[in-house]
Design an enzyme around this catalytic site. Sequence first.
Site, PDB file in Angstrom:
ATOM      1  N   HIS A  64       0.896  -1.158   0.000  1.00  0.00           N
ATOM      2  CA  HIS A  64       0.000   0.000   0.000  1.00  0.00           C
ATOM      3  C   HIS A  64       0.935   1.210   0.000  1.00  0.00           C
ATOM      4  O   HIS A  64       1.471   1.573   1.059  1.00  0.00           O
ATOM      5  CB  HIS A  64      -0.883   0.031   1.257  1.00  0.00           C
ATOM      6  CG  HIS A  64      -1.504  -1.303   1.604  1.00  0.00           C
ATOM      7  ND1 HIS A  64      -2.699  -1.707   1.074  1.00  0.00           N
ATOM      8  CD2 HIS A  64      -1.093  -2.310   2.408  1.00  0.00           C
ATOM      9  CE1 HIS A  64      -3.005  -2.917   1.550  1.00  0.00           C
ATOM     10  NE2 HIS A  64      -2.046  -3.295   2.363  1.00  0.00           N
ATOM     11  N   GLN A  67       1.315   4.045   2.664  1.00  0.00           N
ATOM     12  CA  GLN A  67       1.809   3.742   4.008  1.00  0.00           C
ATOM     13  C   GLN A  67       3.322   3.961   4.140  1.00  0.00           C
ATOM     14  O   GLN A  67       3.855   4.006   5.252  1.00  0.00           O
ATOM     15  CB  GLN A  67       1.410   2.320   4.417  1.00  0.00           C
ATOM     16  CG  GLN A  67      -0.098   2.191   4.591  1.00  0.00           C
ATOM     17  CD  GLN A  67      -0.563   0.793   4.967  1.00  0.00           C
ATOM     18  OE1 GLN A  67       0.219  -0.051   5.371  1.00  0.00           O
ATOM     19  NE2 GLN A  67      -1.855   0.542   4.815  1.00  0.00           N
ATOM     20  N   ARG A  88      -4.091   0.604  13.049  1.00  0.00           N
ATOM     21  CA  ARG A  88      -4.983   0.877  11.919  1.00  0.00           C
ATOM     22  C   ARG A  88      -5.646   2.248  12.060  1.00  0.00           C
ATOM     23  O   ARG A  88      -5.810   2.965  11.066  1.00  0.00           O
ATOM     24  CB  ARG A  88      -6.043  -0.226  11.827  1.00  0.00           C
ATOM     25  CG  ARG A  88      -6.776  -0.230  10.506  1.00  0.00           C
ATOM     26  CD  ARG A  88      -7.817  -1.313  10.463  1.00  0.00           C
ATOM     27  NE  ARG A  88      -8.952  -1.007  11.321  1.00  0.00           N
ATOM     28  CZ  ARG A  88     -10.188  -1.485  11.146  1.00  0.00           C
ATOM     29  NH1 ARG A  88     -10.432  -2.314  10.139  1.00  0.00           N
ATOM     30  NH2 ARG A  88     -11.167  -1.180  11.960  1.00  0.00           N
ATOM     31  N   ARG A 216     -14.004  -9.622   6.155  1.00  0.00           N
ATOM     32  CA  ARG A 216     -14.794  -8.737   7.009  1.00  0.00           C
ATOM     33  C   ARG A 216     -15.303  -7.522   6.241  1.00  0.00           C
ATOM     34  O   ARG A 216     -16.289  -6.920   6.625  1.00  0.00           O
ATOM     35  CB  ARG A 216     -13.994  -8.313   8.251  1.00  0.00           C
ATOM     36  CG  ARG A 216     -12.777  -7.469   7.997  1.00  0.00           C
ATOM     37  CD  ARG A 216     -12.079  -7.007   9.286  1.00  0.00           C
ATOM     38  NE  ARG A 216     -11.003  -6.082   8.959  1.00  0.00           N
ATOM     39  CZ  ARG A 216      -9.758  -6.434   8.668  1.00  0.00           C
ATOM     40  NH1 ARG A 216      -9.410  -7.712   8.683  1.00  0.00           N
ATOM     41  NH2 ARG A 216      -8.859  -5.527   8.363  1.00  0.00           N
ATOM     42  N   HIS A 240      -6.608 -10.066   1.692  1.00  0.00           N
ATOM     43  CA  HIS A 240      -6.049 -10.206   3.045  1.00  0.00           C
ATOM     44  C   HIS A 240      -6.851 -11.300   3.737  1.00  0.00           C
ATOM     45  O   HIS A 240      -8.083 -11.233   3.746  1.00  0.00           O
ATOM     46  CB  HIS A 240      -6.295  -8.939   3.884  1.00  0.00           C
ATOM     47  CG  HIS A 240      -5.515  -7.730   3.514  1.00  0.00           C
ATOM     48  ND1 HIS A 240      -6.095  -6.493   3.392  1.00  0.00           N
ATOM     49  CD2 HIS A 240      -4.193  -7.525   3.313  1.00  0.00           C
ATOM     50  CE1 HIS A 240      -5.180  -5.584   3.116  1.00  0.00           C
ATOM     51  NE2 HIS A 240      -4.015  -6.183   3.058  1.00  0.00           N
ATOM     52  N   GLU A 243      -5.254 -12.718   9.126  1.00  0.00           N
ATOM     53  CA  GLU A 243      -4.060 -11.997   9.582  1.00  0.00           C
ATOM     54  C   GLU A 243      -4.080 -11.847  11.102  1.00  0.00           C
ATOM     55  O   GLU A 243      -3.059 -11.927  11.751  1.00  0.00           O
ATOM     56  CB  GLU A 243      -4.015 -10.621   8.909  1.00  0.00           C
ATOM     57  CG  GLU A 243      -2.824  -9.759   9.351  1.00  0.00           C
ATOM     58  CD  GLU A 243      -2.791  -8.395   8.671  1.00  0.00           C
ATOM     59  OE1 GLU A 243      -3.781  -8.039   8.002  1.00  0.00           O
ATOM     60  OE2 GLU A 243      -1.778  -7.697   8.822  1.00  0.00           O
ATOM     61  N   HIS A 277      -1.062 -12.946   3.877  1.00  0.00           N
ATOM     62  CA  HIS A 277      -0.791 -13.220   5.305  1.00  0.00           C
ATOM     63  C   HIS A 277      -1.073 -14.678   5.680  1.00  0.00           C
ATOM     64  O   HIS A 277      -0.140 -15.440   5.874  1.00  0.00           O
ATOM     65  CB  HIS A 277      -1.545 -12.276   6.254  1.00  0.00           C
ATOM     66  CG  HIS A 277      -1.259 -10.824   6.020  1.00  0.00           C
ATOM     67  ND1 HIS A 277       0.019 -10.318   6.046  1.00  0.00           N
ATOM     68  CD2 HIS A 277      -2.076  -9.773   5.735  1.00  0.00           C
ATOM     69  CE1 HIS A 277      -0.024  -9.022   5.804  1.00  0.00           C
ATOM     70  NE2 HIS A 277      -1.277  -8.666   5.599  1.00  0.00           N
ATOM     71  N   ASP A 328       4.168  -4.792   1.984  1.00  0.00           N
ATOM     72  CA  ASP A 328       2.940  -4.382   2.661  1.00  0.00           C
ATOM     73  C   ASP A 328       2.978  -2.932   3.145  1.00  0.00           C
ATOM     74  O   ASP A 328       2.753  -2.018   2.371  1.00  0.00           O
ATOM     75  CB  ASP A 328       2.658  -5.374   3.802  1.00  0.00           C
ATOM     76  CG  ASP A 328       1.236  -5.284   4.341  1.00  0.00           C
ATOM     77  OD1 ASP A 328       0.484  -4.414   3.890  1.00  0.00           O
ATOM     78  OD2 ASP A 328       0.869  -6.087   5.219  1.00  0.00           O
TER      79      ASP A 328
HETATM   80 ZN    ZN Z   1      -2.012  -5.182   3.341  1.00  0.00          ZN
END
Ligand code: ZN
Length: 454
Positions: A64, A67, A88, A216, A240, A243, A277, A328
């Site tokens: 990402h 990030q 997060r 989710r 994902h 994880e 993950h 990541d």
């Molecule tokens: Zn990720």
Amino acid sequence: MSEGRRFFAAQAWVGGGWARDVLLAADADGFWARVLVGCSDADRRHAEVLNGPVLPGLVDAHGHAFQRAMAGLTEWAAPGRDDFWSWRDRMYAAARRIGPEQLETIAGFLYTELLRAGYTQVCEFHYLHNDVDGEPYADPLEMSLALVRAAQRTGIGLTLLPTLYMRSGFGATGLREDQCRFASTPGSVLRIAEAVRRSGSGTRTITAGLALHSLRAVDEGALLEAAAAAHQARMPVHIHIAEQQLEVDDCIQRHGQRPIEWLLGKLIIDRHWNLVHATRSTPRELAGIRDQGASIVICPSTEANLGDGVFDLPGWLGIGGRWSIGSDSHVTRSPIEELRLLEYSQRLALRQRNVAARAAGCESTAGVLFNGALDGGSAAAGQACGGLAVGQRADFCVVDPASPALAGVPAQRLLDALVFSSPETVMVRVCVGGRDVNLHPPSREFAALMRTLW
Ligand code: ZN
């Protein structure tokens, strides 16, 4: 077939090990047309000499880019519980400061860092679709195209994975207020993927797939719809999964099954699928993933940074599972460092040495790790990024022969020293699709942006 560039390497990683006197000839489209080991003086005539050991480029299978602007800036303790979920919240706050211009600057800096460390392709798991206030941009591709421009400017290969994100958790009907930038539908992410694929057709470096943020964040109907569309278009699919323990617990509560178990029962996750993950997997789930043909994307530095847990690497290698690596959250940008961390996390947990090599039944730990990451890269990227072999994209990296880590190391142990004798080795020359790329990150531009963000 028209001729492209020709290179000569005294030592290069071919067919899973070191080879001597290698001629590498690319075609005009930037793919290897000829790879000749033990070539003669006549064969190497007119070839450019590569001054150092030559490695294939690796795929950074999960990242990402935004990030990168947070790397090193969340390492201070705050009151209350400090875990993945509190990280997060900090990440969401950072994301709200990043528009298309900022994203292009961050990605341009990051992608050059990735190139000089030995990655030649990056899979961008991209979910910042909307404006910072959550309103859709006039052009739905606004943020995606910032990433495409950064990739084109730096020369790295890009697999853009527009990411479906629809709800805040299992059973939720919508997003949290701080997630409204991610709002998307199966149709919207598919349109982005198709547009990027069209714009990249004819180039050898820009393509797209599809990502589902997580179980989710995506309901069953949308998951099946997006998966069917990706299957029809033969695009890579990333998700994902498993994880964090909370995600596993919520899935069990909602569906009566663990996440991977549930996914395996809903559809066939074939060789186009990449499960990111899978730190919380059972041997039975791993066997199911292997049997259906999917790969696992392991992100050792981020999994360590976020306290995710340790992936069952020996269990996966022991059944011949395919995998790739991803940086990541970009707390490191080096594939060599990811591979070292991957092995060290196993040694710490199991109190054994050479875990990957023993699980795979091979001799060299670094060799098993490097070949594994190389083999899984093409499936993650949806591109032929499988190394120095005919038909693969003409990517390579020349290792700095003056690196202190390599001083006096026997030729056959060079990769072991690269992975397990730090400090980092920087590549002195990198080619993507037969073209040299610039290895100097635009540091001043990035530093100026960072001062406005923090
Ligand atoms: Zn990720």
